[in-house]
Design a protein around this motif. Sequence first.
Motif, PDB file in Angstrom:
ATOM      1  N   VAL A  33      -1.330  -5.701  -5.366  1.00  0.00           N
ATOM      2  CA  VAL A  33      -1.833  -6.651  -6.599  1.00  0.00           C
ATOM      3  C   VAL A  33      -3.330  -6.487  -6.530  1.00  0.00           C
ATOM      4  CG1 VAL A  33      -2.038  -8.424  -8.329  1.00  0.00           C
ATOM      5  CG2 VAL A  33       0.571  -7.615  -7.037  1.00  0.00           C
ATOM      6  N   ALA A  34      -4.275  -6.262  -7.434  1.00  0.00           N
ATOM      7  CA  ALA A  34      -5.274  -6.736  -7.581  1.00  0.00           C
ATOM      8  C   ALA A  34      -6.237  -7.504  -8.605  1.00  0.00           C
ATOM      9  CB  ALA A  34      -5.721  -5.359  -7.954  1.00  0.00           C
ATOM     10  N   TRP A  35      -7.311  -7.878  -8.817  1.00  0.00           N
ATOM     11  CA  TRP A  35      -7.429  -8.652 -10.122  1.00  0.00           C
ATOM     12  C   TRP A  35      -8.997  -8.296 -10.754  1.00  0.00           C
ATOM     13  CZ3 TRP A  35      -6.009 -12.410 -12.671  1.00  0.00           C
ATOM     14  CH2 TRP A  35      -4.732 -13.426 -12.432  1.00  0.00           C
ATOM     15  N   PHE A  36      -9.299  -7.757 -11.654  1.00  0.00           N
ATOM     16  CA  PHE A  36     -10.623  -6.824 -12.734  1.00  0.00           C
ATOM     17  C   PHE A  36     -11.085  -7.641 -13.223  1.00  0.00           C
ATOM     18  CE2 PHE A  36     -10.115  -2.437 -11.407  1.00  0.00           C
ATOM     19  CZ  PHE A  36      -8.601  -2.102 -10.525  1.00  0.00           C
ATOM     20  N   PHE A  46     -13.301  -3.773 -10.490  1.00  0.00           N
ATOM     21  CA  PHE A  46     -12.087  -4.034  -9.271  1.00  0.00           C
ATOM     22  C   PHE A  46     -13.024  -5.106  -8.733  1.00  0.00           C
ATOM     23  CE2 PHE A  46      -9.356  -4.025  -6.102  1.00  0.00           C
ATOM     24  CZ  PHE A  46      -9.762  -4.876  -4.726  1.00  0.00           C
ATOM     25  N   VAL A  47     -12.794  -6.843  -8.744  1.00  0.00           N
ATOM     26  CA  VAL A  47     -12.832  -7.453  -8.178  1.00  0.00           C
ATOM     27  C   VAL A  47     -12.302  -7.865  -6.419  1.00  0.00           C
ATOM     28  CG1 VAL A  47     -12.818 -10.276  -8.353  1.00  0.00           C
ATOM     29  CG2 VAL A  47     -12.918  -8.546 -10.070  1.00  0.00           C
ATOM     30  N   ALA A  48     -11.178  -7.787  -6.669  1.00  0.00           N
ATOM     31  CA  ALA A  48     -10.247  -8.642  -5.537  1.00  0.00           C
ATOM     32  C   ALA A  48      -8.683  -7.628  -5.847  1.00  0.00           C
ATOM     33  CB  ALA A  48     -10.195  -9.774  -4.932  1.00  0.00           C
ATOM     34  N   GLY A  49      -8.536  -7.200  -3.939  1.00  0.00           N
ATOM     35  CA  GLY A  49      -7.137  -6.013  -4.441  1.00  0.00           C
ATOM     36  C   GLY A  49      -6.096  -7.412  -2.838  1.00  0.00           C
ATOM     37  N   THR A  50      -5.213  -7.274  -3.064  1.00  0.00           N
ATOM     38  CA  THR A  50      -3.333  -8.196  -1.917  1.00  0.00           C
ATOM     39  C   THR A  50      -3.284  -6.571  -1.696  1.00  0.00           C
ATOM     40  OG1 THR A  50      -2.723  -9.554  -1.245  1.00  0.00           O
ATOM     41  CG2 THR A  50      -2.736  -9.171  -3.135  1.00  0.00           C
ATOM     42  N   SER A  51      -2.371  -6.762  -0.208  1.00  0.00           N
ATOM     43  CA  SER A  51      -1.433  -5.525  -0.188  1.00  0.00           C
ATOM     44  C   SER A  51      -0.138  -6.590  -0.556  1.00  0.00           C
ATOM     45  CB  SER A  51      -1.700  -5.455   1.503  1.00  0.00           C
ATOM     46  OG  SER A  51      -0.375  -7.110   1.790  1.00  0.00           O
ATOM     47  N   GLY A  54       0.389  -9.401   1.150  1.00  0.00           N
ATOM     48  CA  GLY A  54      -0.502 -10.599   1.226  1.00  0.00           C
ATOM     49  C   GLY A  54      -1.227 -10.786   2.608  1.00  0.00           C
ATOM     50  N   ASP A  55      -0.800  -9.531   3.721  1.00  0.00           N
ATOM     51  CA  ASP A  55      -2.022 -10.353   4.676  1.00  0.00           C
ATOM     52  C   ASP A  55      -2.986  -9.577   4.713  1.00  0.00           C
ATOM     53  OD1 ASP A  55       1.336  -9.625   7.339  1.00  0.00           O
ATOM     54  OD2 ASP A  55       0.528 -11.332   6.323  1.00  0.00           O
ATOM     55  N   SER A  56      -3.376  -8.604   4.049  1.00  0.00           N
ATOM     56  CA  SER A  56      -4.868  -7.391   3.746  1.00  0.00           C
ATOM     57  C   SER A  56      -4.967  -7.542   2.324  1.00  0.00           C
ATOM     58  CB  SER A  56      -4.481  -6.427   4.012  1.00  0.00           C
ATOM     59  OG  SER A  56      -4.027  -6.261   5.291  1.00  0.00           O
ATOM     60  N   THR A  57      -6.159  -7.743   2.709  1.00  0.00           N
ATOM     61  CA  THR A  57      -7.645  -8.732   0.888  1.00  0.00           C
ATOM     62  C   THR A  57      -8.624  -7.962   1.147  1.00  0.00           C
ATOM     63  OG1 THR A  57      -8.512 -10.851   2.434  1.00  0.00           O
ATOM     64  CG2 THR A  57      -6.002 -10.704   1.505  1.00  0.00           C
ATOM     65  N   TRP A  58      -8.779  -7.159  -0.206  1.00  0.00           N
ATOM     66  CA  TRP A  58      -9.673  -6.811   0.129  1.00  0.00           C
ATOM     67  C   TRP A  58     -11.004  -6.657  -1.544  1.00  0.00           C
ATOM     68  CZ3 TRP A  58      -5.359  -4.461   1.174  1.00  0.00           C
ATOM     69  CH2 TRP A  58      -4.622  -4.295   2.033  1.00  0.00           C
ATOM     70  N   TYR A  59     -12.779  -6.955  -0.629  1.00  0.00           N
ATOM     71  CA  TYR A  59     -12.875  -7.716  -2.058  1.00  0.00           C
ATOM     72  C   TYR A  59     -14.263  -6.925  -2.740  1.00  0.00           C
ATOM     73  CZ  TYR A  59     -10.671 -12.163  -0.961  1.00  0.00           C
ATOM     74  OH  TYR A  59      -9.682 -12.948  -0.592  1.00  0.00           O
ATOM     75  N   SER A  60     -14.522  -6.772  -3.815  1.00  0.00           N
ATOM     76  CA  SER A  60     -15.825  -6.286  -4.035  1.00  0.00           C
ATOM     77  C   SER A  60     -16.809  -6.882  -3.265  1.00  0.00           C
ATOM     78  CB  SER A  60     -16.241  -6.146  -6.039  1.00  0.00           C
ATOM     79  OG  SER A  60     -17.074  -7.513  -6.074  1.00  0.00           O
ATOM     80  N   ASP A  61     -18.969  -6.509  -3.184  1.00  0.00           N
ATOM     81  CA  ASP A  61     -19.631  -7.259  -2.648  1.00  0.00           C
ATOM     82  C   ASP A  61     -19.819  -7.778  -3.366  1.00  0.00           C
ATOM     83  OD1 ASP A  61     -21.050  -3.452  -1.514  1.00  0.00           O
ATOM     84  OD2 ASP A  61     -19.373  -5.360  -0.892  1.00  0.00           O
ATOM     85  N   SER A  62     -19.941  -8.132  -4.946  1.00  0.00           N
ATOM     86  CA  SER A  62     -20.058  -9.201  -5.444  1.00  0.00           C
ATOM     87  C   SER A  62     -19.592 -11.189  -5.420  1.00  0.00           C
ATOM     88  CB  SER A  62     -19.824  -8.892  -6.627  1.00  0.00           C
ATOM     89  OG  SER A  62     -19.228  -8.398  -7.168  1.00  0.00           O
ATOM     90  N   SER A  98       0.708  -2.387  -9.104  1.00  0.00           N
ATOM     91  CA  SER A  98       1.027  -0.764  -8.582  1.00  0.00           C
ATOM     92  C   SER A  98       1.458  -0.752  -7.429  1.00  0.00           C
ATOM     93  CB  SER A  98      -0.488  -0.005  -8.666  1.00  0.00           C
ATOM     94  OG  SER A  98      -1.536   0.055  -7.293  1.00  0.00           O
ATOM     95  N   LYS A  99       2.471   0.142  -7.233  1.00  0.00           N
ATOM     96  CA  LYS A  99       3.247   0.969  -6.078  1.00  0.00           C
ATOM     97  C   LYS A  99       2.009   1.184  -5.235  1.00  0.00           C
ATOM     98  CE  LYS A  99       7.836   0.621  -7.812  1.00  0.00           C
ATOM     99  NZ  LYS A  99       9.134   0.829  -7.916  1.00  0.00           N
ATOM    100  N   ASP A 100       0.834   1.932  -5.524  1.00  0.00           N
ATOM    101  CA  ASP A 100       0.056   1.977  -3.777  1.00  0.00           C
ATOM    102  C   ASP A 100       0.184   1.760  -2.745  1.00  0.00           C
ATOM    103  OD1 ASP A 100      -2.846   3.456  -6.008  1.00  0.00           O
ATOM    104  OD2 ASP A 100      -0.550   4.472  -5.865  1.00  0.00           O
ATOM    105  N   LEU A 101      -0.353   2.560  -1.228  1.00  0.00           N
ATOM    106  CA  LEU A 101      -0.551   1.797  -0.549  1.00  0.00           C
ATOM    107  C   LEU A 101      -1.196   0.158  -0.676  1.00  0.00           C
ATOM    108  CD1 LEU A 101       0.640   4.542   2.107  1.00  0.00           C
ATOM    109  CD2 LEU A 101       2.103   3.351   1.215  1.00  0.00           C
ATOM    110  N   VAL A 102      -1.965   0.806  -1.053  1.00  0.00           N
ATOM    111  CA  VAL A 102      -3.491  -0.623  -1.140  1.00  0.00           C
ATOM    112  C   VAL A 102      -3.927  -0.888  -1.957  1.00  0.00           C
ATOM    113  CG1 VAL A 102      -3.835   0.331   1.444  1.00  0.00           C
ATOM    114  CG2 VAL A 102      -4.790   1.195  -0.310  1.00  0.00           C
TER     115      VAL A 102
END
Length: 123
Positions: A33-36, A46-51, A54-62, A98-102
């Motif tokens: 799941v991601a937030w846009f 893209f703002v942020a995403g989670t696996s 929920g163990d892994s997360t990603w963020y935009s630099d902003s 989505s059903k992507d891996l990341v």
Amino acid sequence: VQLVESGGGLVQAGGSLRLSCAASGRTFSWYVVAWFRQASGIEREFVAGTSRSGDSTWYSDSVKGRFTISRDNALNTVFLQMNSLKPEDTAVYYCAASKDLVPATEWHRYDYWGQGTQVTVSS
């Protein structure tokens, strides 16, 4: 899977908001799941995403260091805690799955979207 965002509103610069994305339908833990967000006249970003776990997360630099994404699969909900908000954070915020891996940063990789929630940060 159906997604419904909530928690948006009007806040002063430096304030905080917590967005929620409630899912229903298929098994929520199958999806990343991601937030846009999309400001007027600007492409959805893209703002942020989670696996899935929920163990892994990603963020935009902003937003890195100010926003935190988390999920509770037992509640079928993903959260976005937004602190130290700035006027440039003003946008409609969407959650997507989505059903992507990341979680991908490209919006077109997502199959499911919520209706969006407006966040307005005043200076």
